[in-house]
Design an enzyme around this catalytic site. Structure first.
Site, PDB file in Angstrom:
ATOM      1  N   ALA A  66      28.902  20.944  23.305  1.00 56.06           N
ATOM      2  CA  ALA A  66      27.555  20.518  22.917  1.00 56.06           C
ATOM      3  C   ALA A  66      27.593  20.151  21.442  1.00 56.06           C
ATOM      4  O   ALA A  66      28.487  20.584  20.711  1.00 56.06           O
ATOM      5  CB  ALA A  66      26.582  21.662  23.157  1.00 56.06           C
ATOM      6  N   GLY A 105      30.660  22.766  26.394  1.00 53.72           N
ATOM      7  CA  GLY A 105      29.930  21.821  27.238  1.00 53.72           C
ATOM      8  C   GLY A 105      30.826  20.719  27.777  1.00 53.72           C
ATOM      9  O   GLY A 105      30.570  20.174  28.851  1.00 53.72           O
TER      10      GLY A 105
HETATM   11  C1  3H9 Z   1      28.504  24.460  23.652  1.00 53.62           C
HETATM   12  O1  3H9 Z   1      29.202  23.615  24.117  1.00 53.62           O
HETATM   13  C2  3H9 Z   1      27.318  25.055  24.344  1.00 53.62           C
HETATM   14  C3  3H9 Z   1      27.272  24.745  25.807  1.00 53.62           C
HETATM   15  O2  3H9 Z   1      27.959  25.707  26.536  1.00 53.62           O
HETATM   16  C4  3H9 Z   1      25.869  24.816  26.352  1.00 53.62           C
HETATM   17  C5  3H9 Z   1      24.899  23.806  25.980  1.00 53.62           C
HETATM   18  C6  3H9 Z   1      23.623  23.888  26.736  1.00 53.62           C
HETATM   19  N1  3H9 Z   1      29.285  19.753  17.413  1.00 53.62           N
HETATM   20  O3  3H9 Z   1      37.200  21.259  13.529  1.00 53.62           O
HETATM   21  P1  3H9 Z   1      37.368  19.909  12.929  1.00 53.62           P
HETATM   22  C7  3H9 Z   1      32.651  18.490  13.740  1.00 53.62           C
HETATM   23  S1  3H9 Z   1      28.803  25.071  22.091  1.00 53.62           S
HETATM   24  C8  3H9 Z   1      29.084  19.088  16.269  1.00 53.62           C
HETATM   25  O4  3H9 Z   1      37.588  19.817  11.479  1.00 53.62           O
HETATM   26  P2  3H9 Z   1      39.842  19.594  14.387  1.00 53.62           P
HETATM   27  C9  3H9 Z   1      33.100  19.421  12.646  1.00 53.62           C
HETATM   28  O5  3H9 Z   1      32.013  20.058  12.025  1.00 53.62           O
HETATM   29  C10 3H9 Z   1      30.176  24.129  21.510  1.00 53.62           C
HETATM   30  N2  3H9 Z   1      30.074  18.848  15.370  1.00 53.62           N
HETATM   31  O6  3H9 Z   1      38.502  19.073  13.671  1.00 53.62           O
HETATM   32  C11 3H9 Z   1      33.827  18.469  11.716  1.00 53.62           C
HETATM   33  O7  3H9 Z   1      32.857  17.794  10.953  1.00 53.62           O
HETATM   34  P3  3H9 Z   1      33.190  17.313   9.458  1.00 53.62           P
HETATM   35  C12 3H9 Z   1      31.460  24.571  22.097  1.00 53.62           C
HETATM   36  C13 3H9 Z   1      31.296  19.278  15.676  1.00 53.62           C
HETATM   37  O8  3H9 Z   1      40.529  18.397  14.887  1.00 53.62           O
HETATM   38  C14 3H9 Z   1      34.468  17.463  12.686  1.00 53.62           C
HETATM   39  O9  3H9 Z   1      33.740  17.601  13.913  1.00 53.62           O
HETATM   40  N3  3H9 Z   1      32.545  23.866  21.465  1.00 53.62           N
HETATM   41  C15 3H9 Z   1      31.562  19.965  16.861  1.00 53.62           C
HETATM   42  O10 3H9 Z   1      40.562  20.548  13.510  1.00 53.62           O
HETATM   43  C16 3H9 Z   1      35.916  17.722  12.946  1.00 53.62           C
HETATM   44  O11 3H9 Z   1      36.088  19.075  13.343  1.00 53.62           O
HETATM   45  C17 3H9 Z   1      33.172  24.338  20.373  1.00 53.62           C
HETATM   46  O12 3H9 Z   1      32.890  25.417  19.917  1.00 53.62           O
HETATM   47  C18 3H9 Z   1      30.495  20.192  17.763  1.00 53.62           C
HETATM   48  N4  3H9 Z   1      30.677  20.833  18.938  1.00 53.62           N
HETATM   49  O13 3H9 Z   1      39.354  20.436  15.639  1.00 53.62           O
HETATM   50  C19 3H9 Z   1      34.241  23.481  19.801  1.00 53.62           C
HETATM   51  N5  3H9 Z   1      32.874  20.278  16.890  1.00 53.62           N
HETATM   52  O14 3H9 Z   1      34.347  16.374   9.600  1.00 53.62           O
HETATM   53  C20 3H9 Z   1      34.059  23.335  18.324  1.00 53.62           C
HETATM   54  C21 3H9 Z   1      33.405  19.786  15.766  1.00 53.62           C
HETATM   55  O15 3H9 Z   1      31.923  16.710   9.006  1.00 53.62           O
HETATM   56  N6  3H9 Z   1      35.019  22.462  17.729  1.00 53.62           N
HETATM   57  N7  3H9 Z   1      32.469  19.180  15.023  1.00 53.62           N
HETATM   58  O16 3H9 Z   1      33.564  18.575   8.722  1.00 53.62           O
HETATM   59  C22 3H9 Z   1      36.313  22.767  17.514  1.00 53.62           C
HETATM   60  O17 3H9 Z   1      36.797  23.809  17.901  1.00 53.62           O
HETATM   61  C23 3H9 Z   1      37.155  21.778  16.747  1.00 53.62           C
HETATM   62  O18 3H9 Z   1      36.267  20.963  16.038  1.00 53.62           O
HETATM   63  C24 3H9 Z   1      38.078  20.895  17.607  1.00 53.62           C
HETATM   64  C25 3H9 Z   1      38.727  19.816  16.698  1.00 53.62           C
HETATM   65  C26 3H9 Z   1      39.183  21.758  18.239  1.00 53.62           C
HETATM   66  C27 3H9 Z   1      37.329  20.188  18.688  1.00 53.62           C
END
Ligand code: 3H9
Length: 690
Positions: A66, A105
């Site tokens: 999400a 999500g």
């Molecule tokens: C969910 O899904 C709830 C659902 O179950 C239910 C809904 C009803 N949203 O980490 P990075 C941004 S909860 C918005 O440096 P990497 C991050 O802030 C979600 N922004 O890259 C950064 O911004 P900036 C469950 C997001 O390659 C940029 O993307 N999912 C999100 O080292 C790059 O991120 C998670 O918890 C997001 N969801 O790692 C996954 N994710 O460049 C969360 C990232 O401005 N994300 N951003 O600083 C991660 O674990 C890592 O970002 C990922 C990439 C592994 C994907």
């Protein structure tokens, strides 16, 4: 290629509709993405030429979850549940084609698809727990139905990203694609599903993986026990478990209701707010306003470490772990051998626990070379001095390094409190000098304070940040001041804890209050662990402090079986009446009046001055932003992540309330509580510091 919207395209090849999402950086499920998916799948369903549908993403990853930035805002566009219904109820097979990470999500969307194909380097996970949440789009009900309750418990309470091959073996992924041909392989897979008339698999209807665990309460009870220590204080792991229990024992729709209820509880609570804040804080901390992205980053291909003691050894391991050769310098062969022996033992312990292989132990040891002359540091790209905290000694070492090290080498000191500018001034290259404050044990603790001196060059700061990332540290850039950010704030808590035990609170009252707040250990248990005699000498002790009294009584901490506590042979601690008597006597001799001190007062006295110090640090520009301070405290000092660090916590309490308390304490208890001018300003002008 018809555009669905600005982040989605629909393209039809050989009767397969390919819906491509392109919403950088991580294809999070923003309103646009949800709309694109919904409309894309609906049009493909309505298009008679289409027999199957593939959902694929551009950029570095499949949908990573999400859109966290949308949380707490008014809903826009189709809900995720609507999108999932459209996919799951499609009369044509829908296939998720996964690269990068399918998280949260994103995986929940993939779980409503009828099939999943993934490239070997991809990973799947439900990491919501790390944001203080649970998967709120049916993931808690679908994951156990596809991988079984036991695996779902591990995945959802750890948030781990599971490699594709493992996903394949647990049934989460149906087919592997080749690394470089995901789209082509997905097209072939889609056509095969159609030609073989494979069923439209709805994970929600699958029962076989959960049937055996219905009514198996022991599975959940045992699992709860196994993670109790690690998850103490956190709400989300328990709520995730409750959802999996529901998935196993209740019909799908009932389970979904429980998921929704618990998701909302978490989403509106402080813990998730704190953990989501920490997620962004961690990504912000390495952004340094005056250091442009194109700043030169030096290659660090070899490192020199001065000192093979606990710090030097731990620091060296960080580099050997990522394949960077290290030269360690010690004064004598004996000390060097001892230090290298400890490093080897640490690695062997890791191998015994199965964390690394025996071959890796040897590989890493081979990367560490010991020398007894500092002259050996003439070729390394980065030198880290890790000797005793003695300014004269450090000055002398840097003077020598200036004459020995190659031009352009980064000269770092691991001081935890001394003035980096004074150390830098011993060299003719202060622009190359920086503080790299590792935390003990340095091979384990993730925090690194990067101390930027007045003359440190931008390139040296940028290079230190890059190295920190490489050795998997969370680095915060701080300014030169006594104790930097972490220890400077710690000193506040320590001072108040020491005062409180003379006013009537016992060491274990204070430790318990802070432990219950969420710290892994209170200050007195911590002192016992470190040894009360650090920096204490029998010859010079005058019985002036309680520490003097305890050390004089042979109470040196855990190592002597007693300190503030008394320890059994397994190092389990118990309160000791003898200590209570010593404290009482000490206080009486100094006419300090004892009284009852409650838990709330302990927390206020210990924590509010820390928040105040945080404001002073910001006021002086010693930290770049409030969230950097919270990064330091959550990663280096055990401040519970679900309380978000001292600054976030202060905001939860209300900065106005903290200010009011400090003003009162200043009047009643002394000038050490004087509020920071910046705190006053933030409160009066209602400034948002985050
Ligand atoms: C969910 O899904 C709830 C659902 O179950 C239910 C809904 C009803 N949203 O980490 P990075 C941004 S909860 C918005 O440096 P990497 C991050 O802030 C979600 N922004 O890259 C950064 O911004 P900036 C469950 C997001 O390659 C940029 O993307 N999912 C999100 O080292 C790059 O991120 C998670 O918890 C997001 N969801 O790692 C996954 N994710 O460049 C969360 C990232 O401005 N994300 N951003 O600083 C991660 O674990 C890592 O970002 C990922 C990439 C592994 C994907």
């Amino acid at each position: 290629m018809p555009n669905i919207n600005e982040v989605t395209t629909l393209d039809i090849t050989n009767e397969v509709a390919v819906i491509t999402l392109n919403s950088p950086p991580v294809n999070a499920l923003s309103a646009n993405v949800r709309e694109g998916l919904n409309e894309g799948v609906s049009s493909a369903i309505n298009d008679e030429s289409v027999k199957s549908i593939v959902i694929i993403c551009e950029g570095r990853t499949f949908i990573a979850g999400a859109d966290i930035t949308e949380f707490g805002q008014a809903p826009k566009g189709p809900s995720l549940y609507e999108v999932q219904d459209t996919i799951e109820n499609s009369p044509k097979p829908v296939i998720a084609a996964i690269h990068g990470t399918a998280l949260g999500g994103g995986l929940e969307v993939a779980l409503t698809c009828h099939y999943r194909i993934a490239v070997p380097s991809s990973k799947c996970g439900l990491p919501e727990v790390n944001l203080g949440l649970l998967p709120g789009a049916g993931g808690t009900q679908r994951l156990p139905r596809i991988v079984g309750a036991a695996k779902a418990l591990v995945m959802m309470t750890s948030g781990e990203h599971v490699p594709a091959e493992q996903c394949l073996s647990m049934g989460l992924v149906d087919e592997m694609a080749k690394e470089d041909s995901l789209l082509e392989d997905a097209l072939v897979f889609a056509q095969k599903i159609v030609s073989e008339k494979r069923p439209l698999v709805k994970v929600r209807d699958a029962e076989d993986k959960i049937a055996a665990d219905k009514g198996n309460n022991a599975l959940f009870a045992d699992f709860r026990k196994s993670i109790a220590r690690k998850t103490r204080g956190f709400l989300a792991p328990e709520y995730n478990i409750q959802c999996i229990e529901a998935a196993v024992n209740k019909p799908f729709e009932e389970g979904l209701k429980i998921e929704q209820e618990l998701f909302m509880k978490l989403m509106t609570g402080t813990q998730s707010a704190a953990q989501r804040y920490m997620f962004f804080a961690q990504r912000q901390v390495t952004k340094i306003p005056d250091i442009e992205p194109d700043t030169e980053v030096k290659d660090i291909n070899s490192v020199g470490v001065i000192g093979a003691g606990t710090m030097g050894g731990g620091i060296s391991m960080n580099f050997a772990n990522v394949g960077i050769p290290v030269t360690i310098i010690e004064q004598s062969q004996e000390r060097l051998d001892k230090g290298l022996g400890i490093i080897r033992k640490n690695y062997e312990n890791s191998a015994a626990r199965g964390r690394i292989t025996e071959a890796q132990v040897e590989e890493r040891m081979n990367l560490i070379d010991g020398k007894t002359s500092i002259e050996a540091l003439d070729t390394q790209d980065m030198i880290i001095e890790a000797v005793f905290e003695n300014m004269d000694l450090k000055k002398d070492i840097f003077k020598q390094l200036d004459g020995i090290c190659k031009e352009g080498a980064i000269l770092a000191t691991n001081t935890s409190a001394l003035d980096v500018n004074v150390i830098a001034a011993e060299t003719n290259r202060p622009e190359d000098v920086i503080g790299l404050h590792f935390f003990s044990p340095a091979n384990v603790m993730r925090l690194l304070e990067i101390v930027r001196g007045d003359k440190t060059s931008k390139s040296v700061v940028a290079s230190s940040l890059a190295v920190a990332k490489k050795i998997q540290k969370i680095a915060a850039v701080v300014g030169v001041c006594p104790g930097f950010v972490g220890n400077r704030i710690l000193a506040q808590r320590q001072r108040e804890a020491n005062k409180l035990i003379l006013e009537g609170a016992l060491p274990w009252d204070i430790d318990d209050a802070l432990f219950d707040f969420g710290f892994p250990m209170g200050p007195f248990a911590m002192s016992d662990l470190a040894g009360l005699d650090i920096g204490w000498s029998k010859d010079t002790s005058k019985g002036e402090s309680l520490r003097d009294v305890l050390c004089e009584a042979g109470r040196l901490g855990q190592k002597s079986g007693k300190g503030f506590y008394i320890y059994d042979e397994n190092r389990n601690k118990s309160p000791d009446p003898e200590v209570e008597a010593l404290i009482k006597k000490f206080g009486e001799e100094r006419q300090i009046k004892m009284r009852d001190v409650g838990k709330e007062e302990i927390l206020e006295r210990c924590l509010y001055p820390m928040i105040n110090e945080g404001f002073k640090i910001l006021e002086e520009g010693m930290a770049i932003r409030a969230s950097d301070i919270d990064i330091v405290w959550t990663n280096g000092y055990g401040w519970p992540v679900y309380e978000g660090g001292p600054m976030f916590y202060g905001n939860t309490i209300g900065f106005d309330k903290v200010l009011f308390w400090l003003k009162k304490a200043e009047l009643e208890l002394g000038p050490e509580f004087k509020p920071s001018a910046y705190l006053e300003k933030v409160v009066t002008e209602e400034i948002n510091i985050f």
